[in-house]
Scaffold this active site. Structure first.
Site, PDB file in Angstrom:
ATOM      1  N   PRO A 159       7.676 -25.590 -23.056  1.00 37.72           N
ATOM      2  CA  PRO A 159       6.884 -24.918 -22.018  1.00 37.72           C
ATOM      3  C   PRO A 159       5.390 -25.087 -22.282  1.00 37.72           C
ATOM      4  O   PRO A 159       4.939 -25.012 -23.432  1.00 37.72           O
ATOM      5  CB  PRO A 159       7.296 -23.450 -22.142  1.00 37.72           C
ATOM      6  N   GLY A 174       1.539 -24.448 -22.610  1.00 38.76           N
ATOM      7  CA  GLY A 174       0.578 -23.372 -22.862  1.00 38.76           C
ATOM      8  C   GLY A 174       1.209 -22.043 -23.237  1.00 38.76           C
ATOM      9  O   GLY A 174       0.629 -20.983 -23.017  1.00 38.76           O
ATOM     10  N   GLY A 180       2.475 -21.136 -26.356  1.00 30.24           N
ATOM     11  CA  GLY A 180       2.502 -20.814 -27.781  1.00 30.24           C
ATOM     12  C   GLY A 180       3.467 -21.663 -28.577  1.00 30.24           C
ATOM     13  O   GLY A 180       3.706 -21.410 -29.756  1.00 30.24           O
ATOM     14  N   SER A 188       2.793 -27.266 -27.066  1.00 28.69           N
ATOM     15  CA  SER A 188       3.108 -28.377 -26.161  1.00 28.69           C
ATOM     16  C   SER A 188       2.008 -29.436 -26.167  1.00 28.69           C
ATOM     17  O   SER A 188       2.298 -30.642 -26.231  1.00 28.69           O
ATOM     18  CB  SER A 188       3.309 -27.847 -24.743  1.00 28.69           C
ATOM     19  N   ALA A 197       2.023 -31.560 -29.315  1.00 28.18           N
ATOM     20  CA  ALA A 197       3.140 -32.508 -29.369  1.00 28.18           C
ATOM     21  C   ALA A 197       2.865 -33.716 -28.478  1.00 28.18           C
ATOM     22  O   ALA A 197       3.154 -34.860 -28.857  1.00 28.18           O
ATOM     23  CB  ALA A 197       4.434 -31.807 -28.951  1.00 28.18           C
ATOM     24  N   ASP A 201      -1.335 -26.652 -35.242  1.00 28.25           N
ATOM     25  CA  ASP A 201      -0.370 -27.227 -34.290  1.00 28.25           C
ATOM     26  C   ASP A 201      -0.172 -28.717 -34.499  1.00 28.25           C
ATOM     27  O   ASP A 201       0.954 -29.218 -34.495  1.00 28.25           O
ATOM     28  CB  ASP A 201      -0.896 -27.080 -32.852  1.00 28.25           C
TER      29      ASP A 201
HETATM   30  O1  PMV Z   1      -1.018 -20.964 -28.320  1.00 29.69           O
HETATM   31  P1  PMV Z   1      -1.145 -22.113 -29.253  1.00 29.69           P
HETATM   32  O2  PMV Z   1       0.177 -22.713 -29.641  1.00 29.69           O
HETATM   33  O3  PMV Z   1      -2.146 -23.150 -28.776  1.00 29.69           O
HETATM   34  O4  PMV Z   1      -1.730 -21.537 -30.614  1.00 29.69           O
HETATM   35  C1  PMV Z   1      -3.039 -21.010 -30.715  1.00 29.69           C
HETATM   36  C2  PMV Z   1      -3.213 -20.519 -32.126  1.00 29.69           C
HETATM   37  C3  PMV Z   1      -4.572 -19.949 -32.452  1.00 29.69           C
HETATM   38  O5  PMV Z   1      -4.527 -19.576 -33.825  1.00 29.69           O
HETATM   39  C4  PMV Z   1      -4.852 -18.700 -31.633  1.00 29.69           C
HETATM   40  C5  PMV Z   1      -5.694 -20.940 -32.217  1.00 29.69           C
HETATM   41  C6  PMV Z   1      -5.622 -22.131 -33.157  1.00 29.69           C
HETATM   42  O6  PMV Z   1      -6.126 -23.209 -32.750  1.00 29.69           O
HETATM   43  O7  PMV Z   1      -5.115 -22.014 -34.279  1.00 29.69           O
END
Ligand code: PMV
Length: 355
Positions: free
Chosen positions: A112, A114, A116, A119, A122, A164
């Site tokens: 999915p 945006g 968490g 995505s 990847a 990520d």
């Molecule tokens: O929502 P995501 O999977 O893009 O994760 C963001 C994680 C944060 O710690 C809030 C920001 C980051 O770049 O680490």
């Protein structure tokens, strides 16, 4: 044609705090983005996106990737998707010293957007791998992680941590603290993911935590306490047998740390009603622990439960749109077989004709 895929991830611990130099432990999960790349004989970039939570669309643009395509889907979604692909193309051109290379690119993703689950990381990781290979250059997963980080950093105006992109490139569980990125051993963790169908605004959520942290010592202490939880969680993981299913005492303690981490994220203002209600539904269904994953504001939670109960409980939770089990993805970025209808993949560096 070269096809590469890379996994999404959940944060076991440490999102947001990682932005301020605390450690974080993301874990790659078996939901992947797959990017197919064919070199063109001009400098155009043509992108077909299959399921980036959008209806499929195709765009073509030339020369400067700053030219915005004219397509019939909401502009912010196109810009989000295209921004990451542009940045991946630029990194691949740079790595292969081929500034004018053009590509036909197809993106398919079952992560999915945006929400968490990493995505965009990847897509960027798989895109850089496929495009550089198509140009005859093979980067190591660490090099791909580094270039993918630079790409995300640029698209996200300097707000990205390495978590990520490193996790997606390397696979498995990783530990990220500033620029120090390592893979760590983890047992097979029984992740269950709940998705509310929405997405948070990462930039605004990160800015909100930054403001709180600057304004109040107790908010700054909350961020560093998240770091303490991560360090305790890491000790627990280090003592576990990575090759055996974890026992109940381990899951109980790890889940307790996840609950604690969620409470602190909630205090920092990055949870939401739907995330909280999925977290509580998971706990009530018997999960060892549950927390939001990623930036928050909407999107996904991750729970620990080896039984089917949490998934069932989440499916009946108002506000939960999808619930699924996600195995730890031990493999990070990898080359996939091209689909059968295409010509066999070249083994030399000569690109095949693009369609
Ligand atoms: O929502 P995501 O999977 O893009 O994760 C963001 C994680 C944060 O710690 C809030 C920001 C980051 O770049 O680490």
């Amino acid at each position: 044609m070269t096809v590469s895929s890379a996994p999404g991830k959940v944060y076991l611990f440490g999102e947001h705090a990682v932005v301020y130099g605390e450690p974080a432990v993301p874990c790659a999960v078996e939901r992947r983005a797959t990017v197919s790349v064919s070199l063109r004989d001009d400098d155009h970039v043509r992108v077909r996106a299959e399921d980036l939570s959008l209806n499929g669309f195709t765009v073509e643009y030339s020369g400067s990737t700053g030219d915005r395509p004219d397509v019939d889907v909401p502009a912010p979604l196109v810009e989000a998707a295209m921004g990451y692909i542009d940045a991946a193309v630029e990194q691949a051109r740079d790595a292969a010293d081929a500034p004018d290379a053009g590509f036909d690119i197809t993106v398919e993703s079952d992560i999915p957007l945006g929400a968490g689950l990493g995505s965009s990381a990847a897509v960027v990781v798989a895109g850089i791998d496929a495009a550089t290979r198509e140009l005859g250059v093979e980067l190591t997963p660490r090099e791909i992680a580094d270039r993918a980080y630079r790409a995300e950093h640029e698209v996200q105006d300097g707000q990205a941590s390495r978590a990520d992109t490193f996790c997606s490139a390397m696979g498995g569980a990783v530990r990220v603290e500033g620029d120090d990125c390592r893979t760590i051993d983890a047992p097979p963790l029984p992740f269950v993911i709940g998705f509310d169908g929405g997405a948070g605004d990462t930039g605004a959520l990160v800015a909100g935590v930054r403001d709180l942290r600057e304004q109040y010592d107790f908010a700054a202490n909350t961020v560093s306490t998240i770091g303490d939880i991560v360090r305790r969680g890491e000790e627990l993981l280090a003592d576990a047998d990575p090759d055996a299913d974890p026992d109940e005492a381990f899951l109980d303690e790890l889940g307790g740390f996840m609950n604690f981490n969620h409470g602190l994220l909630e205090a920092l203002g990055v949870s939401s009603r739907s995330l909280d209600s999925m977290v509580w539904a998971a706990r009530e269904a018997g999960a060892y622990g549950a927390k939001l994953t990623g930036a928050g504001g909407g999107g996904c939670i991750v729970a620990l439960d080896p039984t089917p109960e949490t998934q069932t409980g989440l499916r009946f939770t108002p506000g939960c749109e999808d619930a699924f089990r996600a195995e730890l993805a031990t493999e990070g970025v990898r080359v996939e077989e091209p689909p059968e209808r295409t010509a066999p993949q070249n083994t030399d560096d000569t690109p095949e004709e693009s369609a």
